[in-house]
Motif scaffolding. Structure first.
Motif, PDB file in Angstrom:
ATOM      1  N   ALA A 209      21.534  53.311  32.503  1.00 13.85           N
ATOM      2  CA  ALA A 209      20.729  54.469  32.109  1.00 13.85           C
ATOM      3  C   ALA A 209      20.490  55.394  33.296  1.00 13.85           C
ATOM      4  O   ALA A 209      20.629  56.626  33.187  1.00 13.85           O
TER       5      ALA A 209
ATOM      6  N   HIS B 194      24.694  49.148  25.144  1.00 13.27           N
ATOM      7  CA  HIS B 194      24.487  50.554  24.792  1.00 13.27           C
ATOM      8  C   HIS B 194      23.135  50.778  24.129  1.00 13.27           C
ATOM      9  O   HIS B 194      22.549  51.856  24.275  1.00 13.27           O
TER      10      HIS B 194
ATOM     11  N   THR C  97      20.505  50.754  26.934  1.00 12.28           N
ATOM     12  CA  THR C  97      20.607  52.026  27.641  1.00 12.28           C
ATOM     13  C   THR C  97      19.970  53.151  26.833  1.00 12.28           C
ATOM     14  O   THR C  97      19.273  54.021  27.381  1.00 12.28           O
ATOM     15  N   TYR C  98      20.200  53.138  25.537  1.00 12.64           N
ATOM     16  CA  TYR C  98      19.610  54.130  24.640  1.00 12.64           C
ATOM     17  C   TYR C  98      18.085  54.119  24.747  1.00 12.64           C
ATOM     18  O   TYR C  98      17.448  55.173  24.888  1.00 12.64           O
TER      19      TYR C  98
ATOM     20  N   HIS D  10      16.202  52.963  27.220  1.00 10.87           N
ATOM     21  CA  HIS D  10      15.805  53.447  28.545  1.00 10.87           C
ATOM     22  C   HIS D  10      15.821  54.978  28.590  1.00 10.87           C
ATOM     23  O   HIS D  10      14.907  55.608  29.139  1.00 10.87           O
ATOM     24  N   LEU D  11      16.868  55.576  28.031  1.00  7.50           N
ATOM     25  CA  LEU D  11      16.974  57.027  28.067  1.00  7.50           C
ATOM     26  C   LEU D  11      15.869  57.683  27.242  1.00  7.50           C
ATOM     27  O   LEU D  11      15.305  58.718  27.649  1.00  7.50           O
TER      28      LEU D  11
ATOM     29  N   VAL E 193      25.841  56.939  23.225  1.00 11.46           N
ATOM     30  CA  VAL E 193      25.599  56.271  24.507  1.00 11.46           C
ATOM     31  C   VAL E 193      26.725  55.282  24.795  1.00 11.46           C
ATOM     32  O   VAL E 193      27.220  55.188  25.925  1.00 11.46           O
TER      33      VAL E 193
END
Length: 462
Positions: free
Chosen positions: A61, A236, A239-240, A242-243, A268
């Motif tokens: 991220a 993914h 990460t999504y 976190h973003l 992502v």
């Protein structure tokens, strides 16, 4: 201790010495990146990923912020790979947990320089909020349900050390944390992924958290938060989340941005897996890495073993291992380059090619889209070698019209059999490479792809 045991102990010590020797060669090439984005001001958000190398959602991220976000108002600093060696080793910390070294660390500790350096960024006057990204176990819940959903888990939570901090800006830690959780919870992939605020009440006697990065920041007058995505989730999706969280922190701070993709989990995943390149020797070679073969033979490397490379992503690096040059991307080994040592000549900049019947001037290092056929026009003093194409009696393969079905199996750069190397030689010196791409999904509207914006340049010297 008997003789046999003593012998085994000596073998163990020798193995440990060798391991540390190689470890130090890794470390020397793996200082963390520090990337400033936006217009610098006294309201800076510092985003940190990769303090623990077995938490890829966190460092991925942070890395995506450096490559796919434009800060249009305000200031963001990003350290995407704080403990780069631990990332490469897929370890929480080869020298112990770096996130337990902020209260005290020995100068003899291999992590000492990295810890001292990040402390300087944390305590900078510009920084007002520190966000440390993590992947945590299970799903944090205030009340116990089972092992996975319990107060002892860390995943899917916003971490604070205390409710409030007596500072001028962003001292209302719990309120900010709850705002972030509400934003994430409005965009859940499934109900199970619910985010909660987890207050560790560090100063009440949590001896482990007293050693952490966020508590160091708190004690130096900085608002600090941890963000934990669950290790139960695929990369993914972590990460999504976190973003989602870090975008809310930016909004709270009045930082504005443009994102190069629509934020959903599938996009992502595409960004993580597809938008990765590396180039070598002043961009005379470019490799797209999304479908690269695990082994590329006869790869041109300078005679002295020096490999100059420019990655499109701060999580990309190259390490020499057992005679091969290994391309690493975060926790993954993407490809092994079997070296062909030779002199490198970078004077040749462009060549003329006929692509599907149309003559084009092509820059060395490009990736060129081809539908049916290509031809490299003859060049004075330059020999053309199309890897995987054989024409009996021809040493120089310029002037030949070549189609995809003329390549031998197994010689493509990618696993799909669409990317092939055209190499150029000036005498015995390597003069550059162009890739031809027969994939129907084209690299760009112009049909020519080049890496235009690198995060950093690096040199691996052996």
């Amino acid at each position: 201790m008997n003789h046999g045991m003593l012998k085994l102990f000596r073998i163990f010590l020798i193995a440990l010495f060798i391991q540390n020797l190689f470890a130090n060669s890794y470390v020397n090439n793996m200082e963390f990146d520090f990337i400033k984005k936006g217009k610098q001001d006294d309201n800076t958000l510092l985003i940190i990923g990769g303090i623990q190398g077995d938490e890829p959602g966190a460092f991925m991220a942070a890395s995506i912020v450096t490559t796919h976000y434009e800060i249009t108002k305000g200031s963001v600093w990003v350290v995407p790979n704080l403990n780069f060696y631990s990332i490469i080793k897929r370890s929480r910390g080869p020298y112990g947990d770096m996130n337990r070294k902020f209260a005290q660390i020995s100068k003899d500790d291999p992590d000492y320089e990295a810890v001292q350096r990040i402390k300087k960024y944390i305590t900078s006057d510009e920084v007002k909020v520190v966000l440390n990204l993590h992947d945590g176990s299970g799903f944090y819940r205030k009340d116990y349900t089972n092992w996975t959903f319990s107060p002892d888990r860390w995943g899917q939570s916003s971490i604070i050390d205390q409710s409030k901090l007596d500072i001028e800006y962003y001292g209302n830690l719990e309120e900010i944390s709850k705002e972030v959780c509400e934003h994430v919870n409005e965009n859940l992939l499934r109900d199970r992924d619910l985010y909660h605020t987890k207050n560790t009440h560090t100063k009440m006697g949590d001896k482990e958290m007293e050693k952490s990065l966020t508590y160091f920041a708190i004690n130096n007058g900085k608002a600090a938060f941890g963000n934990e995505a669950s290790k139960t989730l695929p990369l993914h999706e972590r990460t999504y989340y976190h973003l989602l969280a870090l975008e809310k922190y930016m909004e709270i701070m009045g930082i504005e941005f443009k994102r190069k993709f629509d934020l959903n989990s599938l996009n992502v995943k595409r960004v993580i897996n597809d938008d990765i390149y590396i180039s070598f020797y002043d961009e005379t070679i470019q490799l797209p890495l999304s479908q690269i073969r695990t082994l590329l033979k006869y790869f041109p490397i300078k005679k002295d073993g020096t490999l100059e490379f420019s990655p499109s992503n701060p999580l990309l690096t190259v390490v020499k291992d057992n005679g091969l040059f290994v391309i690493h991307y975060g926790n993954r080994k993407l490809a092994n380059l079997k070296p062909d040592y030779m002199d490198i000549d970078t004077e040749t900049k462009v060549v003329n090619m006929v692509i599907d019947g149309v003559k084009k001037e092509i820059k060395i290092g490009s990736i060129v889209d081809v539908n049916e056929s290509f031809l490299v026009e003859p060049i004075n003093d330059i020999r053309v070698n199309v890897i995987g194409f054989v024409k009996k009696g021809r040493i120089d393969e310029s002037g030949l019209e070549i189609r995809q079905n003329k390549f031998l199996n197994g010689f493509s750069v990618d696993t799909k059999g669409n990317l092939y190397r055209i190499e150029f030689y000036k005498g015995k010196k390597f003069a550059g490479m162009i890739l031809v791409n027969f994939d129907k999904l084209k690299t760009s509207e112009s049909g020519v792809s080049m890496i235009s914006d690198f995060i950093r340049k690096a040199t691996l010297k052996m």
